[in-house]
Write an enzyme that holds these catalytic residues in place. Sequence first.
Site, mmCIF file in Angstrom:
data_model
loop_
_atom_site.group_PDB
_atom_site.id
_atom_site.type_symbol
_atom_site.label_atom_id
_atom_site.label_comp_id
_atom_site.label_asym_id
_atom_site.label_seq_id
_atom_site.Cartn_x
_atom_site.Cartn_y
_atom_site.Cartn_z
ATOM 1 N N THR A 40 0.834 -1.207 0.000
ATOM 2 C CA THR A 40 0.000 0.000 0.000
ATOM 3 C C THR A 40 0.867 1.254 0.000
ATOM 4 O O THR A 40 1.975 1.229 0.535
ATOM 5 C CB THR A 40 -0.865 -0.041 1.279
ATOM 6 O OG1 THR A 40 -1.823 -1.073 1.122
ATOM 7 C CG2 THR A 40 -1.565 1.267 1.569
ATOM 8 N N GLY A 51 -10.123 -3.544 3.190
ATOM 9 C CA GLY A 51 -9.274 -3.413 4.383
ATOM 10 C C GLY A 51 -9.390 -2.039 5.039
ATOM 11 O O GLY A 51 -10.393 -1.341 4.890
ATOM 12 N N ASP A 52 -8.333 -1.670 5.731
ATOM 13 C CA ASP A 52 -8.345 -0.420 6.506
ATOM 14 C C ASP A 52 -8.096 0.830 5.661
ATOM 15 O O ASP A 52 -8.488 1.930 6.059
ATOM 16 C CB ASP A 52 -7.254 -0.483 7.588
ATOM 17 C CG ASP A 52 -5.864 -0.631 6.966
ATOM 18 O OD1 ASP A 52 -5.708 -1.503 6.072
ATOM 19 O OD2 ASP A 52 -4.946 0.114 7.347
HETATM 20 N N1 ASP Z 1 -3.667 -2.323 4.658
HETATM 21 C C1 ASP Z 1 -3.944 -2.871 3.357
HETATM 22 C C2 ASP Z 1 -5.151 -3.741 3.429
HETATM 23 O O1 ASP Z 1 -5.305 -4.452 4.405
HETATM 24 C C3 ASP Z 1 -2.833 -3.675 2.816
HETATM 25 C C4 ASP Z 1 -1.520 -2.978 2.758
HETATM 26 O O2 ASP Z 1 -1.207 -2.140 3.609
HETATM 27 O O3 ASP Z 1 -0.744 -3.277 1.851
HETATM 28 O O4 ASP Z 1 -5.924 -3.770 2.483
#
Ligand code: ASP
Length: 348
Positions: A215, A245-246
């Site tokens: 990300t 996700g977050d």
């Molecule tokens: N936080 C992101 C998710 O869970 C993944 C990432 O940080 O690469 O979708």
Amino acid sequence: MVKIRIIALLIAIFLFGCQQKKEYQNMEDKFTLVIHGGAGTILKKNMTPEREQAYKDILQESLITGHTILKNGGTSIDAVEAAVKVMEDSPLFNAGKGAVFTHDGKNEMDASIMDGKTLNAGAVSSITCIKNPIQLARSVMEKSPHVMLTGDGAEQFAKENGFEFVDPSYFHTEFRWNQLEKAKQSDVALLDHSDNVGEDNSIYDEIQKEKKFGTVGAVALDKHGNLAAATSTGGMTNKQFGRVGDSPIIGSGTYANNNTCAVSCTGHGEYFMRAVVAYDISAMIEYNDKSIEDAANEVIMKKQVDLGGEGGIIAVDKNGNIALTFNSAGMYRGFVKADGNIQVDIYK
Ligand code: ASP
């Protein structure tokens, strides 16, 4: 008597003006940009010098792009959007062009952005054909009465606002496709850290070796004292059932508030959502008077570790203090302050 009063008033106005100017100059010295390109099992022994350089080049380009905006008096919201866009346009990061594949072989992207001055925020989730999800998130913030739009609806909104659409094949990269194949062979989502891989752990180990939450994100403080944060992602390889996700969730993956700080997260989203990580860091500053570094350490190195969550954050506070904190082996990251010195790092 009247004359004396007028002179006293003029002196007071002059001194007030000087004070204001001084504070403004102080802010001018403090403008800052911090970025990340994801955290995870990023080890030097698994990296070629060429690949390492390629990552560093894009991180630098992202920092230069955002820094130029801030240096010229531009806003933190413009700087974080532009810095993230550079990384979305690169196939190296799990966002935009380099987004990972879902279980069904699609790319479903999420992004969010927040303005610390107004507490306005915009987010999109599960979008498939917008070249730069972060730009769409900003449009949601500025041109809709909503905070988050998802899937077809978000794309309908994009159409009505003149966005550039790309064929989903634009997001296809061999590297990510191979990651999906490997994840499917072992029958685990990269999300799944459980032991359900049977006797033969070799493929699982290989996947774990590549476990990178690529990300991307940026946080900035501008010359006017305003904070902003932005995050963009393809999510997790082999994700199923419309998983989000977050990253697009305000307070979990992204948060900005001029009274405290701006934060962008990367890592295993489920844990970051449960712990409302970005807001928690801001709340520790607001209610406990913690420093940005102490707040980030407490949330990432203690609370997340106790919970079992892996990843990291970048943050900048209202005075330009920064934190780049992660509990994984590495995090693609960098920062630049008013002096223009660019620093990028990958490993611990
Ligand atoms: N936080 C992101 C998710 O869970 C993944 C990432 O940080 O690469 O979708």
